[in-house]
Design a protein around this motif. Structure first.
Motif, PDB file in Angstrom:
ATOM      1  N   TYR A 102     -79.988 -58.306 -44.937  1.00  0.00           N
ATOM      2  CA  TYR A 102     -80.793 -58.204 -46.154  1.00  0.00           C
ATOM      3  C   TYR A 102     -80.167 -57.221 -47.139  1.00  0.00           C
ATOM      4  CZ  TYR A 102     -84.799 -57.532 -49.237  1.00  0.00           C
ATOM      5  OH  TYR A 102     -85.616 -57.466 -50.334  1.00  0.00           O
ATOM      6  N   GLU A 103     -79.667 -56.110 -46.601  1.00  0.00           N
ATOM      7  CA  GLU A 103     -79.006 -55.114 -47.460  1.00  0.00           C
ATOM      8  C   GLU A 103     -77.744 -55.698 -48.087  1.00  0.00           C
ATOM      9  OE1 GLU A 103     -77.147 -50.579 -47.125  1.00  0.00           O
ATOM     10  OE2 GLU A 103     -78.232 -51.482 -45.439  1.00  0.00           O
ATOM     11  N   TYR A 113     -88.662 -50.051 -38.304  1.00  0.00           N
ATOM     12  CA  TYR A 113     -88.024 -51.107 -37.502  1.00  0.00           C
ATOM     13  C   TYR A 113     -89.033 -52.174 -37.107  1.00  0.00           C
ATOM     14  CZ  TYR A 113     -85.721 -53.315 -33.503  1.00  0.00           C
ATOM     15  OH  TYR A 113     -85.199 -54.236 -32.631  1.00  0.00           O
ATOM     16  N   ARG A 115     -90.830 -56.230 -42.880  1.00  0.00           N
ATOM     17  CA  ARG A 115     -89.375 -56.338 -42.917  1.00  0.00           C
ATOM     18  C   ARG A 115     -88.828 -55.588 -41.708  1.00  0.00           C
ATOM     19  NH1 ARG A 115     -87.937 -55.861 -48.752  1.00  0.00           N
ATOM     20  NH2 ARG A 115     -88.680 -58.008 -48.786  1.00  0.00           N
ATOM     21  N   SER A 128     -88.838 -56.114 -36.994  1.00  0.00           N
ATOM     22  CA  SER A 128     -88.891 -56.963 -35.803  1.00  0.00           C
ATOM     23  C   SER A 128     -90.271 -57.598 -35.654  1.00  0.00           C
ATOM     24  CB  SER A 128     -88.562 -56.137 -34.555  1.00  0.00           C
ATOM     25  OG  SER A 128     -88.774 -56.903 -33.387  1.00  0.00           O
ATOM     26  N   GLU A 136     -71.446 -58.053 -41.250  1.00  0.00           N
ATOM     27  CA  GLU A 136     -72.882 -58.290 -41.229  1.00  0.00           C
ATOM     28  C   GLU A 136     -73.347 -58.592 -39.807  1.00  0.00           C
ATOM     29  OE1 GLU A 136     -75.073 -60.585 -44.548  1.00  0.00           O
ATOM     30  OE2 GLU A 136     -73.013 -61.316 -44.629  1.00  0.00           O
ATOM     31  N   ALA A 137     -74.582 -58.244 -39.515  1.00  0.00           N
ATOM     32  CA  ALA A 137     -75.191 -58.683 -38.254  1.00  0.00           C
ATOM     33  C   ALA A 137     -75.546 -60.158 -38.393  1.00  0.00           C
ATOM     34  CB  ALA A 137     -76.440 -57.858 -37.963  1.00  0.00           C
ATOM     35  N   ASN A 150     -77.101 -54.524 -42.124  1.00  0.00           N
ATOM     36  CA  ASN A 150     -78.248 -55.425 -42.136  1.00  0.00           C
ATOM     37  C   ASN A 150     -78.016 -56.536 -43.155  1.00  0.00           C
ATOM     38  OD1 ASN A 150     -80.987 -56.389 -43.156  1.00  0.00           O
ATOM     39  ND2 ASN A 150     -81.619 -55.100 -41.443  1.00  0.00           N
TER      40      ASN A 150
END
Length: 402
Positions: free
Chosen positions: A83-84, A311, A334, A336, A57-58, A81
């Motif tokens: 969230y994913e 993005y 959702r 930046s 994960e990031a 990501n």
């Protein structure tokens, strides 16, 4: 196929190695983010004969040491990501949260999405440096807002209403008329001790020394405000002068830091081939150009303009159920938030100062306002169009260099 799931935390990671159908190659174990531990992990992974992919994960900056080390050794690493991954993790009925369980879940994600995993692509160090500078600029900008509020609060005691007459900060040249003025006068008593003519002359000398307009009309307004104003703290109070001047000093230090950062960003951005194209776009000046490039980064990492819009988090995902098709959709947000902020700032500048050339986005914003959209919604719609144009023009620059 072997999936290596890594649950990253600060200073260490938990690793689980799986094969298809839940076959455990290695139960979850911890790995410190040190040279020795990373070397042992890579040696273990390179011993496998089968195709291997690492999934993680990031996690802000915590995953960067292990990501960089593994990528340097030529190992396939896919960064997902958060969230994913959260959506994938919460598919079951029970919610379990441990590092070991998370590493197993991430490894299973790698198995389930094996053919859609993408190897992480590192961006140019110049973009990374710009992004770091941009985020620090936003941090110090928040500090500036706090510093201005603190100074304004003190001025309500000593010079009530003065901010309305001298509110002007030039971000590009690092000049703040209010703090310069307060540093010299700091209390209405210092103005009212003079006659109006004396103050006008004194103000003219001060303005000339600081590089501001020597406006007698402005000086007269300030003098009248000083005469009519009611300071609630006396200039004879020992702490008053110290507090006001310290607030000015702190604000000036923050301004100096902001100026150093934006100057460095400008120097770095000018080294990129797209800088001149971005700088010449409507609404973009010397300050906004490096900010925008810092937040977008290398456009070649986006497969099309829609990906850049997603993005930024200003896309409106479609909604359809049966015969119903949603048309009044809000932006997803959702993405930046920093890019949305810089982009909205650009649209506000564009709307305030209509460009002589390249007014496509400006005309689009005006059109949306005439259709009944709110000013904010019209600017967001304009930002959507702006980012599509940005993507096409910058990508064209890189294609011409190939």
């Amino acid at each position: 196929m072997i999936s290596v799931g890594i649950d990253v935390s600060k200073g260490k990671s938990t690793v689980c190695i799986l094969k298809p159908y839940g076959e455990i190659v290695s139960s979850p174990f911890d790995v410190e983010h040190t040279e020795t531990a990373m070397h042992e992990l890579v040696s273990m992974l390179l011993k496998f004969d089968d195709e291997l992919k690492v999934v993680m994960e990031a996690t802000g900056i915590y995953h960067l040491p292990i990501l960089t080390y593994l990528a340097d050794k030529g190992i396939f690493v896919s960064v997902i990501n958060p969230y994913e991954m959260k959506k994938y993790r919460t598919q079951g009925l029970r919610s379990v949260k441990t590092d070991k369980h998370d590493s197993i879940t991430i490894a299973n994600y790698g198995i389930d999405h094996w053919f859609s995993l993408e190897n992480y692509r590192f961006t140019d160090e110049l973009y990374n440096e710009l992004n770091l500078l941009g985020r620090q600029y936003m941090h110090y900008m928040r500090m500036r807002v706090e510093s201005v509020l603190s100074l304004t609060h003190l001025l309500d005691y000593t010079m009530p209403g003065i901010k309305e007459l001298l509110n002007g900060w030039n971000e590009a040249s690092n000049r703040d008329k209010l703090s310069d003025f307060v540093e010299k006068y700091w209390h209405f008593d210092n103005i009212t001790r003079m006659s109006e003519e004396e103050f006008i002359n004194d103000y003219a000398e001060w303005a000339k020394s600081k590089g501001y307009h020597t406006s007698p009309k402005k000086a007269s307004k300030i003098y009248q405000r000083a005469i009519e104003g009611i300071p609630t703290l006396s200039s004879n109070t020992p702490s008053v002068k110290m507090l006001v001047l310290e607030a000015v000093r702190v604000l000036r230090e923050v301004d100096n830091t902001l100026y150093k950062i934006i100057t460095q960003m400008q120097e770095l951005a000018k080294m990129l081939p797209e800088y001149s194209v971005v700088r010449n776009m409507g609404g973009i000046g010397d300050v906004l150009a490096p900010k925008l490039i810092a937040e977008i980064g290398d456009v070649r990492r986006f497969h099309n303009g829609k990906a850049l819009i997603a993005y930024a988090g200003i896309d409106a995902p479609p909604y359809q159920s049966g015969k119903f098709i949603g048309t009044q959709r809000k932006i997803s947000k959702r993405g930046s938030a920093a890019l949305r902020k810089v982009g909205y700032e650009a649209m506000r500048c564009l709307k305030t100062h209509k460009p002589n050339e390249d007014a496509v986005v400006y005309d689009f914003i005006v059109k949306k306002e005439q259709e009944g959209k709110s000013k904010k919604s019209a600017k967001i719609a304009g930002l959507n169009k702006f980012l599509r144009i940005y993507y096409a023009r910058v990508l064209e620059v890189y294609k011409s260099l190939e």
